[in-house]
Design a protein around this motif. Sequence first.
Motif, short mmCIF file in Angstrom:
data_model
loop_
_atom_site.label_atom_id
_atom_site.label_comp_id
_atom_site.label_asym_id
_atom_site.label_seq_id
_atom_site.Cartn_x
_atom_site.Cartn_y
_atom_site.Cartn_z
N TYR A 27 0.83 -1.20 0.00
CA TYR A 27 0.00 0.00 0.00
C TYR A 27 0.87 1.26 0.00
O TYR A 27 0.70 2.15 -0.82
N ARG A 43 -5.01 7.29 -1.86
CA ARG A 43 -5.10 6.96 -0.43
C ARG A 43 -6.57 6.84 -0.03
O ARG A 43 -6.96 5.88 0.65
N SER A 44 -7.38 7.77 -0.50
CA SER A 44 -8.82 7.74 -0.20
C SER A 44 -9.49 6.51 -0.83
O SER A 44 -10.30 5.84 -0.19
N ARG A 47 -8.41 3.36 1.02
CA ARG A 47 -9.02 3.36 2.35
C ARG A 47 -10.48 2.89 2.26
O ARG A 47 -10.95 2.12 3.09
N GLU A 56 -7.86 -1.18 8.27
CA GLU A 56 -7.10 -0.01 7.83
C GLU A 56 -6.18 -0.44 6.68
O GLU A 56 -5.64 -1.54 6.71
N PRO A 57 -5.99 0.42 5.69
CA PRO A 57 -5.18 0.00 4.53
C PRO A 57 -3.72 -0.30 4.87
O PRO A 57 -3.08 -1.10 4.20
N GLU A 58 -3.20 0.32 5.91
CA GLU A 58 -1.79 0.08 6.28
C GLU A 58 -1.55 -1.34 6.77
O GLU A 58 -0.45 -1.86 6.66
#
Length: 100
Positions: A27, A43-44, A47, A56-58
């Motif tokens: 990511y 990022r949006s 997400r 969460e994407p992380e």
Amino acid sequence: MSDLVPHNPSATLVALPTAPPRDRNPYLVYLYSLAPNSRTTMRSVLRTIAARFSCEPEVFPWHQLRYQHLMAIRAELMQSKAPRTVNKMLNGLRRVLLEC
């Protein structure tokens, strides 16, 4: 690793206990490859996709996604988004998967 449920994009995936190192997180690697304006947009987008799995994407286990999941995500997005938006979202997802 547990199997993912291919027919239910809202199924909870096995979340990694901690985020992978920043230099190996698909990511983040993808986001860092983008220009600042594109980075904000993607990022949006990512997400939004990770949130469909309550993650969460992380720390989302991107590497566990399979073709069936992508088709379920696509079908779900097509019901609520414009085709151009869906294409942008799938492109971001595709690029993260390439980084995997």
